[in-house]
Design a protein around this motif. Structure first.
Motif, mmCIF file in Angstrom:
data_model
loop_
_atom_site.group_PDB
_atom_site.id
_atom_site.type_symbol
_atom_site.label_atom_id
_atom_site.label_comp_id
_atom_site.label_asym_id
_atom_site.label_seq_id
_atom_site.Cartn_x
_atom_site.Cartn_y
_atom_site.Cartn_z
ATOM 1 N N ALA A 192 36.486 48.408 43.591
ATOM 2 C CA ALA A 192 36.050 47.041 44.173
ATOM 3 C C ALA A 192 36.295 45.861 43.029
ATOM 4 O O ALA A 192 36.955 44.927 43.181
ATOM 5 C CB ALA A 192 34.824 46.767 44.654
ATOM 6 N N GLN A 193 35.912 46.355 41.872
ATOM 7 C CA GLN A 193 36.017 45.454 40.603
ATOM 8 C C GLN A 193 37.710 45.413 40.290
ATOM 9 O O GLN A 193 38.137 44.396 39.972
ATOM 10 C CB GLN A 193 35.274 45.857 39.443
ATOM 11 C CG GLN A 193 35.398 44.881 38.101
ATOM 12 C CD GLN A 193 34.989 43.575 38.510
ATOM 13 O OE1 GLN A 193 33.996 43.179 39.047
ATOM 14 N NE2 GLN A 193 35.865 42.689 38.126
ATOM 15 N N TYR A 194 38.122 46.410 40.507
ATOM 16 C CA TYR A 194 39.775 46.555 40.085
ATOM 17 C C TYR A 194 40.261 45.458 41.182
ATOM 18 O O TYR A 194 41.347 44.844 40.704
ATOM 19 C CB TYR A 194 40.145 47.957 40.209
ATOM 20 C CG TYR A 194 41.743 48.147 40.197
ATOM 21 C CD1 TYR A 194 42.265 47.725 38.901
ATOM 22 C CD2 TYR A 194 42.510 48.607 40.936
ATOM 23 C CE1 TYR A 194 43.684 48.013 38.735
ATOM 24 C CE2 TYR A 194 43.831 48.915 40.986
ATOM 25 C CZ TYR A 194 44.371 48.510 39.780
ATOM 26 O OH TYR A 194 45.757 48.675 39.630
ATOM 27 N N GLU A 195 40.124 45.872 42.415
ATOM 28 C CA GLU A 195 40.653 45.015 43.271
ATOM 29 C C GLU A 195 40.316 43.449 43.017
ATOM 30 O O GLU A 195 41.392 42.492 43.096
ATOM 31 C CB GLU A 195 40.188 45.331 44.699
ATOM 32 C CG GLU A 195 40.873 46.585 45.148
ATOM 33 C CD GLU A 195 40.569 46.925 46.582
ATOM 34 O OE1 GLU A 195 39.418 46.374 47.087
ATOM 35 O OE2 GLU A 195 41.337 47.400 47.346
ATOM 36 N N ARG A 196 39.272 42.947 42.658
ATOM 37 C CA ARG A 196 38.962 41.607 42.484
ATOM 38 C C ARG A 196 39.845 41.168 41.212
ATOM 39 O O ARG A 196 40.055 40.022 41.168
ATOM 40 C CB ARG A 196 37.606 41.590 42.002
ATOM 41 C CG ARG A 196 36.512 41.405 43.437
ATOM 42 C CD ARG A 196 35.151 41.185 43.113
ATOM 43 N NE ARG A 196 34.575 41.987 41.922
ATOM 44 C CZ ARG A 196 33.722 43.088 42.625
ATOM 45 N NH1 ARG A 196 33.679 43.360 43.782
ATOM 46 N NH2 ARG A 196 33.120 43.683 41.617
ATOM 47 N N LEU A 217 42.564 38.198 40.890
ATOM 48 C CA LEU A 217 42.403 37.227 39.910
ATOM 49 C C LEU A 217 44.010 37.075 39.432
ATOM 50 O O LEU A 217 44.300 36.001 38.905
ATOM 51 C CB LEU A 217 41.314 37.426 38.870
ATOM 52 C CG LEU A 217 40.886 36.274 38.161
ATOM 53 C CD1 LEU A 217 40.491 35.149 38.869
ATOM 54 C CD2 LEU A 217 40.066 36.806 36.948
ATOM 55 N N CYS A 218 44.385 38.285 38.949
ATOM 56 C CA CYS A 218 45.867 38.280 38.395
ATOM 57 C C CYS A 218 46.844 37.520 39.104
ATOM 58 O O CYS A 218 47.633 36.736 38.571
ATOM 59 C CB CYS A 218 46.246 39.595 38.001
ATOM 60 S SG CYS A 218 45.238 40.559 36.709
ATOM 61 N N MET A 222 49.796 30.946 34.666
ATOM 62 C CA MET A 222 49.546 30.807 33.063
ATOM 63 C C MET A 222 50.535 31.534 32.316
ATOM 64 O O MET A 222 50.729 31.330 31.150
ATOM 65 C CB MET A 222 48.306 31.382 32.787
ATOM 66 C CG MET A 222 47.346 30.578 33.653
ATOM 67 S SD MET A 222 45.562 30.743 33.073
ATOM 68 C CE MET A 222 45.705 30.265 31.345
ATOM 69 N N GLY A 223 51.186 32.537 32.897
ATOM 70 C CA GLY A 223 52.234 33.493 31.936
ATOM 71 C C GLY A 223 53.452 33.908 32.823
ATOM 72 O O GLY A 223 53.961 34.915 32.016
ATOM 73 N N GLY A 228 52.886 37.808 32.278
ATOM 74 C CA GLY A 228 51.381 37.207 32.311
ATOM 75 C C GLY A 228 50.844 38.193 33.408
ATOM 76 O O GLY A 228 49.750 38.778 33.262
ATOM 77 N N ILE A 229 51.679 38.266 34.535
ATOM 78 C CA ILE A 229 50.928 38.906 35.747
ATOM 79 C C ILE A 229 50.972 40.597 35.233
ATOM 80 O O ILE A 229 50.131 41.190 35.553
ATOM 81 C CB ILE A 229 51.918 38.868 37.005
ATOM 82 C CG1 ILE A 229 51.572 37.544 37.438
ATOM 83 C CG2 ILE A 229 51.399 39.958 38.042
ATOM 84 C CD1 ILE A 229 52.532 36.959 38.634
#
Length: 95
Positions: free
Chosen positions: A56-60, A64-65, A72-73, A77-78
């Motif tokens: 779940a944290q990985y998906e969040r 965000l990426c 930003m990049g 950047g992605i």
């Protein structure tokens, strides 16, 4: 204040500490007690609940990426953001 004590320690002109290794304990190799069960060796011991939280944290992190790393990049950047997100995911899982 003189720099002599600092410079002498950097360039080896200071007295060295004695290196008496005569009283050191000998190293004895003892192999690890590893099970013959391949499943037991391969398992990292991460619970299903913990695995779900990590994913779940990985998906969040990926969301965000996609939202922030592009502006930003750009594509680089992605890519960097997603690589870092995956490394965080693996670390969370114990790898």
């Amino acid at each position: 204040m003189t720099l002599y004590p600092v410079l002498s320690s950097l360039y080896g002109n200071s007295p060295r500490a004695p290196q008496n290794l005569g009283n050191a304990q000998a190293f004895n190799y003892q192999p690890d007690a590893v099970s013959d069960d391949v499943q037991d060796i391969a398992a990292r011991g991460v619970s299903d609940f913990h695995e779900t939280e990590c994913f779940a944290q990985y998906e969040r992190d990926l969301d965000l990426c996609n939202a922030l790393a592009g502006p930003m990049g750009g594509t680089r950047g992605i890519a960097l953001c997603k690589t870092q997100a995956f490394q965080n995911y693996q670390q969370c899982r114990g790898y």
